[in-house]
Design a protein around this motif. Structure first.
Motif, PDB file in Angstrom:
ATOM      1  N   GLY A 179      51.642  32.212  87.602  1.00  0.00           N
ATOM      2  CA  GLY A 179      52.069  31.102  86.744  1.00  0.00           C
ATOM      3  C   GLY A 179      51.143  29.906  86.824  1.00  0.00           C
ATOM      4  O   GLY A 179      51.470  28.840  86.309  1.00  0.00           O
ATOM      5  N   CYS A 180      50.004  30.089  87.453  1.00  0.00           N
ATOM      6  CA  CYS A 180      49.126  28.932  87.691  1.00  0.00           C
ATOM      7  C   CYS A 180      48.553  28.368  86.401  1.00  0.00           C
ATOM      8  O   CYS A 180      48.141  29.093  85.508  1.00  0.00           O
ATOM      9  CB  CYS A 180      47.993  29.319  88.631  1.00  0.00           C
ATOM     10  N   ARG A 181      48.571  27.043  86.323  1.00  0.00           N
ATOM     11  CA  ARG A 181      48.016  26.356  85.146  1.00  0.00           C
ATOM     12  C   ARG A 181      47.070  25.249  85.587  1.00  0.00           C
ATOM     13  O   ARG A 181      46.931  24.247  84.907  1.00  0.00           O
ATOM     14  CB  ARG A 181      49.152  25.696  84.351  1.00  0.00           C
ATOM     15  N   ARG A 182      46.490  25.419  86.765  1.00  0.00           N
ATOM     16  CA  ARG A 182      45.673  24.332  87.310  1.00  0.00           C
ATOM     17  C   ARG A 182      44.384  24.104  86.547  1.00  0.00           C
ATOM     18  O   ARG A 182      43.768  23.054  86.654  1.00  0.00           O
ATOM     19  CB  ARG A 182      45.342  24.624  88.775  1.00  0.00           C
ATOM     20  N   CYS A 183      43.909  25.140  85.878  1.00  0.00           N
ATOM     21  CA  CYS A 183      42.723  24.967  85.042  1.00  0.00           C
ATOM     22  C   CYS A 183      42.922  25.831  83.813  1.00  0.00           C
ATOM     23  O   CYS A 183      43.834  26.642  83.761  1.00  0.00           O
ATOM     24  CB  CYS A 183      41.452  25.342  85.818  1.00  0.00           C
ATOM     25  N   PRO A 184      42.071  25.692  82.792  1.00  0.00           N
ATOM     26  CA  PRO A 184      42.340  26.414  81.531  1.00  0.00           C
ATOM     27  C   PRO A 184      42.050  27.916  81.573  1.00  0.00           C
ATOM     28  O   PRO A 184      42.304  28.605  80.599  1.00  0.00           O
ATOM     29  CB  PRO A 184      41.403  25.742  80.516  1.00  0.00           C
ATOM     30  N   LEU A 185      41.559  28.419  82.693  1.00  0.00           N
ATOM     31  CA  LEU A 185      41.118  29.822  82.689  1.00  0.00           C
ATOM     32  C   LEU A 185      42.249  30.828  82.530  1.00  0.00           C
ATOM     33  O   LEU A 185      42.040  31.959  82.134  1.00  0.00           O
ATOM     34  CB  LEU A 185      40.332  30.133  83.964  1.00  0.00           C
ATOM     35  N   TYR A 186      43.468  30.436  82.857  1.00  0.00           N
ATOM     36  CA  TYR A 186      44.576  31.389  82.800  1.00  0.00           C
ATOM     37  C   TYR A 186      44.805  31.919  81.393  1.00  0.00           C
ATOM     38  O   TYR A 186      45.290  33.012  81.198  1.00  0.00           O
ATOM     39  CB  TYR A 186      45.880  30.747  83.298  1.00  0.00           C
ATOM     40  N   GLU A 187      44.432  31.134  80.396  1.00  0.00           N
ATOM     41  CA  GLU A 187      44.908  31.428  79.054  1.00  0.00           C
ATOM     42  C   GLU A 187      44.281  32.649  78.396  1.00  0.00           C
ATOM     43  O   GLU A 187      44.922  33.318  77.606  1.00  0.00           O
ATOM     44  CB  GLU A 187      44.718  30.212  78.147  1.00  0.00           C
TER      45      GLU A 187
ATOM     46  N   GLN B  85      37.119  23.960  92.025  1.00  0.00           N
ATOM     47  CA  GLN B  85      37.908  22.976  92.771  1.00  0.00           C
ATOM     48  C   GLN B  85      39.413  23.231  92.565  1.00  0.00           C
ATOM     49  O   GLN B  85      40.192  23.267  93.510  1.00  0.00           O
ATOM     50  CB  GLN B  85      37.518  21.566  92.284  1.00  0.00           C
ATOM     51  N   ALA B  86      39.802  23.488  91.295  1.00  0.00           N
ATOM     52  CA  ALA B  86      41.221  23.707  90.995  1.00  0.00           C
ATOM     53  C   ALA B  86      41.745  24.925  91.734  1.00  0.00           C
ATOM     54  O   ALA B  86      42.862  24.941  92.261  1.00  0.00           O
ATOM     55  CB  ALA B  86      41.417  23.864  89.493  1.00  0.00           C
ATOM     56  N   CYS B  87      40.928  25.943  91.800  1.00  0.00           N
ATOM     57  CA  CYS B  87      41.400  27.208  92.352  1.00  0.00           C
ATOM     58  C   CYS B  87      41.327  27.228  93.869  1.00  0.00           C
ATOM     59  O   CYS B  87      41.843  28.143  94.511  1.00  0.00           O
ATOM     60  CB  CYS B  87      40.603  28.362  91.761  1.00  0.00           C
ATOM     61  N   LYS B  88      40.687  26.235  94.456  1.00  0.00           N
ATOM     62  CA  LYS B  88      40.581  26.162  95.915  1.00  0.00           C
ATOM     63  C   LYS B  88      41.978  26.146  96.546  1.00  0.00           C
ATOM     64  O   LYS B  88      42.186  26.638  97.654  1.00  0.00           O
ATOM     65  CB  LYS B  88      39.799  24.886  96.302  1.00  0.00           C
ATOM     66  N   PHE B  89      42.919  25.614  95.790  1.00  0.00           N
ATOM     67  CA  PHE B  89      44.317  25.605  96.247  1.00  0.00           C
ATOM     68  C   PHE B  89      44.754  26.989  96.709  1.00  0.00           C
ATOM     69  O   PHE B  89      45.345  27.155  97.773  1.00  0.00           O
ATOM     70  CB  PHE B  89      45.212  25.130  95.096  1.00  0.00           C
ATOM     71  N   TRP B  90      44.438  28.001  95.896  1.00  0.00           N
ATOM     72  CA  TRP B  90      44.873  29.366  96.216  1.00  0.00           C
ATOM     73  C   TRP B  90      44.060  29.971  97.339  1.00  0.00           C
ATOM     74  O   TRP B  90      44.591  30.681  98.192  1.00  0.00           O
ATOM     75  CB  TRP B  90      44.795  30.246  94.965  1.00  0.00           C
ATOM     76  N   LEU B  91      42.781  29.667  97.355  1.00  0.00           N
ATOM     77  CA  LEU B  91      41.944  30.199  98.428  1.00  0.00           C
ATOM     78  C   LEU B  91      42.377  29.599  99.769  1.00  0.00           C
ATOM     79  O   LEU B  91      42.494  30.311 100.774  1.00  0.00           O
ATOM     80  CB  LEU B  91      40.463  29.885  98.143  1.00  0.00           C
TER      81      LEU B  91
ATOM     82  N   ALA C 298      36.862  33.269  94.865  1.00  0.00           N
ATOM     83  CA  ALA C 298      37.021  31.816  94.876  1.00  0.00           C
ATOM     84  C   ALA C 298      37.866  31.362  93.690  1.00  0.00           C
ATOM     85  O   ALA C 298      38.646  30.423  93.780  1.00  0.00           O
ATOM     86  CB  ALA C 298      35.652  31.146  94.831  1.00  0.00           C
ATOM     87  N   VAL C 299      37.709  32.051  92.555  1.00  0.00           N
ATOM     88  CA  VAL C 299      38.452  31.708  91.354  1.00  0.00           C
ATOM     89  C   VAL C 299      39.248  32.936  90.950  1.00  0.00           C
ATOM     90  O   VAL C 299      38.713  34.042  90.944  1.00  0.00           O
ATOM     91  CB  VAL C 299      37.481  31.267  90.231  1.00  0.00           C
ATOM     92  N   LYS C 300      40.507  32.748  90.608  1.00  0.00           N
ATOM     93  CA  LYS C 300      41.382  33.919  90.448  1.00  0.00           C
ATOM     94  C   LYS C 300      41.466  34.472  89.034  1.00  0.00           C
ATOM     95  O   LYS C 300      41.991  35.552  88.823  1.00  0.00           O
ATOM     96  CB  LYS C 300      42.807  33.583  90.917  1.00  0.00           C
ATOM     97  N   HIS C 301      41.033  33.703  88.063  1.00  0.00           N
ATOM     98  CA  HIS C 301      41.072  34.211  86.693  1.00  0.00           C
ATOM     99  C   HIS C 301      39.661  34.479  86.178  1.00  0.00           C
ATOM    100  O   HIS C 301      38.726  33.745  86.491  1.00  0.00           O
ATOM    101  CB  HIS C 301      41.766  33.203  85.756  1.00  0.00           C
ATOM    102  N   PHE C 302      39.553  35.500  85.362  1.00  0.00           N
ATOM    103  CA  PHE C 302      38.268  35.916  84.781  1.00  0.00           C
ATOM    104  C   PHE C 302      37.851  34.923  83.704  1.00  0.00           C
ATOM    105  O   PHE C 302      38.604  34.630  82.789  1.00  0.00           O
ATOM    106  CB  PHE C 302      38.459  37.317  84.187  1.00  0.00           C
TER     107      PHE C 302
END
Ligand code: SF4
Lengths: 483, 411
Positions: free
Chosen positions: A295-303, A388-394, A364-368
């Motif tokens: 459900g992560c929306r920290r950066c636009p890559l999820y979309e 930087q946004a995805c560092k939360f998950w790492l 490092a980043v979870k979305h393609f």
């Protein structure tokens, strides 16, 4: 003047035989008159016995035979004569068919496309009615009025399609029968030869009127695809006028009828869901994190990616490999390092004797991140903000797995872990102590090895990569000793 | 409650399906019923058996298995809070209707979708049962399109692809935020994961890829999706961007754009007005340019204003009018890529131009014959006896090439 009488309306073999004879006799198109059986104008004149051939017949392009076979099914009474004229002219000019400006030629093109279209419409608009006799045998019959003489060329389609049915298609000039085994043709018939009603027709009309969306009325479009001349034999056609008349009214009603009180079934269901809803509490385990990251929306890559690809491996692995981001295959599979780069990594790890079952792999980043290019997705490097946004998950993964050694594969991973952009060549080969006590090694991303074109360069880089992993293995061994 | 007649159920469950834009029955493998004692055939291209007064082809029996649904997607007529009449077919009823219609040559096959009842797995299993019964018990060789229920188990998906010609999973909204706002129970990533799974199965079954053993077949007509246009504020740029991502990621055969049309008993959060049919039409044209003409999304969107396509003229002309520095194009010399960008020239026209110019230099007449009509083409090309001179840059060019509103109307 020679009169040639045709027995069949669209019998290409007959025409071909007669045309060949006439041609062999050297008769030019204006010396021949083609008559159809039952031609009123031809009632009085007798067909002239054809002169015997006195010189050999030339050849025609294959293409002409194909086109003529179609054109002869056209309803235009001039078809036999025009085909003969083309045949005659082709003897002198073999390229004639390529000249689309020629009047005979364009007539041929017009006729063949009309015949093809008519045949296609027959496939679409034949409507069978079922007849059940006393023995319980079900048979099907259809009345169809083609515009041209297209039954014979279209009937095989119905034989291929309705193998398990006994059926007949009756047209004004001919009929076709299928008994489940073979196709036969007989004389034409009348509309009354086929039953008027069918038990399922009412369902069909119900369907026709219900699938129509009155808010999208486009009558001209309908008429161009379903020409009015076919309507008289389409049971659904009688609904068209009333549907069109009522469309505006129906649309207005849909727009006006805004939401009413939801049904009680819905309210009960909603209540159940609220009761059952769980609090999304703190993330206390890898499993929680794995669920939450979707459900992560920290950066636009999820979309545009398929899904977030979380790390994988034992819960308390000693080593964590951190790559850049999932690639095309990882994105589809939902697992890290399943593509070609993952295979390079697996092979190296195995070769150097690092226990794969003690390794946790992640990115490092979870979305393609990609750019669509036709049928492919071209990988794009994540930018600083996304890293930087995805560092939360790492950070969560590191905190939960608690690895002793972390290996950054490539610059993006190193940037994420060190919080600044870095150059791999400067950092590789030496362990870096991180604030939390873990040891960081930096090396290339395995996909880098895949991109080196020359064999030598590849071998050199592969050796460097393995040397880096060797350091990792020693560091792990060292850790075990100190315990 | 009195039991509904089959005909009443048919009325309810086809009415419920009329908002889905997909209809094609083409692109599958060739097969027929010769020697099987069954019925059915597919010959590559589909057949439209009838047309509704909305101009849409009727090729398949398009129905829902049920319009009961546990979800409450605002844009959907079947959402659980709506007061529409409800019905549910049994598996046997759908099978019977399909066969009855098919035998009378009303349809090419079945397009079966469903509201979600009980669970995704349960619902998907019911859809699969219909297809299995048609194929196995009735030797039905006609076309079958099944809707994928996101989140259904992968093995159900695998079985669905075994019986169906085509599978589709609707993306519904152009943006994730849009979907989550209007369809709170739907998870965009679950929809995309379902598409990714179908793609994986399609890849496995791909006959082009070399493999020793014969591969089990899987949805030979591929997968498709539908996006609703105009129910939320997403612009055409967002819509096309989404479509491009889906085409590249999941090997989709088609993205269907469905102008949002008012539904009965609708929520006040929806735009209750006639569907934006012209917008839908322009999106199909733009989609076509992306797939077959080498345009990318930003270029096409740049032809319009503020992220929306120009409604008055087609997207290729709109782009060309804003890219006049690239014209005129010399039809006797330019490469295929550039010729494809000339307004009024289609892929077949371009191929014929290239074939013809090997023999002789083309004149304006030749181009006119090939293109069918020259008005739109003329300002953008050069040929043996023609240069547009100042015409290409004429400020009135747009007005001259914009059709009169009467012609624009779809009625
Ligand atoms: S890439 Fe990372 S930060 Fe961005 S949305 Fe995905 S999980 Fe969240």
């Amino acid at each position: 003047m020679h009169i040639v009488r045709m027995e069949g309306l669209n019998d290409f073999a007959e025409w071909r035989g007669k045309a060949r004879q006439v041609l062999a006799a050297g008769l030019s198109p204006d010396q021949v008159e083609w008559r159809m059986l039952g031609d009123v104008g031809g009632l009085l004149d007798q067909p002239t016995p054809l002169p015997l051939a006195d010189h050999p017949v030339g050849s025609v392009p294959r293409q002409f035979l194909d086109l003529a076979e179609q054109a002869i099914c056209h309803a235009d009474p001039a078809r036999f004569a025009v085909l003969y004229r083309l045949l005659w002219r082709l003897q002198a000019d073999g390229q004639l068919l390529q000249n689309s400006a020629d009047p005979d030629n364009s007539l041929l093109t017009k006729w063949t496309s009309a015949v093809r279209r008519d045949s296609h419409k027959m496939k679409a608009f034949v409507r069978f009615k079922s007849i059940v006799d006393d023995s319980g045998l079900e048979r099907y019959a259809a009345w169809f009025e083609p515009e041209h003489y297209t039954l014979e060329r279209t009937a095989p389609f119905f034989a291929r399609r309705f193998d398990g049915m006994v059926w007949a298609i009756v047209t004004p000039y001919r009929s076709a029968y299928w008994d489940g085994e073979s196709l036969a043709f007989g004389p034409g018939g009348k509309r009354a030869d086929v039953p008027q009603d069918d038990a399922v027709e009412g369902d069909w009309k119900t369907y026709f009127s219900s699938i129509f969306n009155p808010a999208r009325l486009k009558v001209s479009m309908m008429k161009s695809e379903m020409p009015v001349k076919y309507w008289r034999n389409l049971p659904e056609a009688e609904l068209i006028a009333p549907l069109i008349r009522g469309a505006r009214q129906m649309e207005a009603e849909m727009i006006e009828r805004t939401a009413s009180q939801p049904p009680s079934r819905h309210l009960r269901q909603q209540a159940r869901e609220v009761e059952g809803a769980e609090d999304v509490g703190e993330i206390a385990s890898l499993a929680d994190a794995r669920a939450a990251v979707q459900g992560c929306r920290r950066c636009p890559l999820y979309e545009h990616a398929t899904q977030a690809v979380f790390g994988e491996g034992p819960e308390h692995a000693e080593v964590m490999f951190v790559g850049e981001q999932p690639g095309d295959q990882e994105d589809l599979a939902g697992k890290p390092f399943v593509g070609p780069a993952g295979q390079v990594l697996d092979r190296a790890v195995e070769k150097l004797g690092i226990d794969r079952s003690r390794v946790y792999v992640t990115n490092a980043v979870k979305h393609f991140k990609f750019e669509p290019r036709g049928k492919r997705r071209i990988h794009q490097r994540p930018d600083g903000g996304e890293i930087q946004a995805c560092k939360f998950w790492l950070n969560l993964e590191i905190g939960l797995v608690k690895p002793k050694v972390i290996v950054a594969l490539g610059a993006t991973a190193a940037q994420s872990l060190l919080g600044k952009s870095v150059t791999i060549s400067k950092l590789r080969g030496t362990p870096i102590a991180l604030a939390d006590g873990t040891t960081l090694f930096v090396t290339n991303h395995p996909s880098y090895l895949l991109r080196i074109p020359d064999v030598e360069g590849k071998a050199r880089e592969q050796a460097k990569f393995e040397a880096d992993l060797l350091l990792v293995r020693e560091a792990i061994a060292g850790l075990r000793k100190t315990h | 409650m009195a039991a509904l007649t089959l005909r009443r159920k048919l009325a309810i469950l086809s009415d419920a399906a009329k908002y889905d834009a997909s209809c094609a029955s083409s692109g599958s493998e060739k097969r027929n019923s010769v020697g099987t004692g069954g019925i059915g055939s597919t010959e590559g291209s589909g057949i439209c058996h009838s047309y509704a007064p909305d101009g849409r082809c009727i090729s398949l029996l398009k129905i829902l298995l049920t319009n009961f649904c546990v979800y409450d997607c605002i844009y959907c007529v079947n959402r659980s809070s709506s007061n529409v009449a409800r019905a549910r077919f049994s598996v046997e009823e759908v099978v019977r209707l399909t066969l009855d219609f098919y035998k009378r040559n009303y349809i090419e096959g079945l397009f079966l979708s469903s509201g979600i009842i009980r669970s995704p797995d349960y619902t998907m299993e019911e859809l699969v049962r219909v297809a299995r019964s048609l194929r196995e018990e009735h030797q039905f060789a006609g076309y079958i399109h099944l809707k994928v229920i996101p989140n259904a188990a992968p093995d159900l998906l695998a079985e669905a692809g075994r019986w169906a010609d085509r599978l589709s999973t609707n993306i519904e909204m152009p943006t994730d935020i849009g979907l989550e706002t209007l369809a709170p129970e739907k998870k965009p990533s679950e929809i995309r994961t379902a598409m990714a799974r179908v793609r994986g199965k399609l890849d496995e079954a791909d006959p082009d890829k070399k493999a020793k053993a014969a591969k089990p077949k899987f949805a030979p007509a591929g997968q498709s999706t539908q996006m609703i246009v105009g129910a939320d504020a997403a612009d055409d740029g967002a819509i096309l961007h989404r479509a491009a991502g889906l085409y590249s990621g999941y090997r989709l055969k088609r993205v269907y754009y469905s102008a949002f049309s008012p539904i009965p008993d609708a929520s006040s959060r929806l735009p209750l007005k006639p569907p934006p049919l012209m917008r839908e039409h322009r999106l199909y044209q733009a989609d076509w340019l992306i797939r077959f003409y080498g345009f990318d999304v930003p270029e096409i969107v740049a032809g319009g204003e503020g992220g929306l396509l120009d409604l008055d003229i087609d997207p290729k002309l709109a782009w060309a009018l804003k890219s006049r520095q690239l014209f005129p194009v010399d039809v006797n010399r330019s490469d295929r890529e550039m010729l494809l960008r000339v307004p009024g020239l289609g892929t077949r026209g371009v191929d014929r131009i290239i074939a013809t110019r090997r023999h002789h230099r083309l004149r304006l007449d030749d181009v006119a014959r090939i293109a069918g009509s020259i008005d739109k083409v003329r300002p953008f090309i050069e040929c043996a006896d023609w240069t547009p001179g100042g015409l290409t840059d004429d400020t009135r060019l747009r007005a001259r090439l914009t059709p009169q509103p009467e012609q624009l109307s779809l009625f």
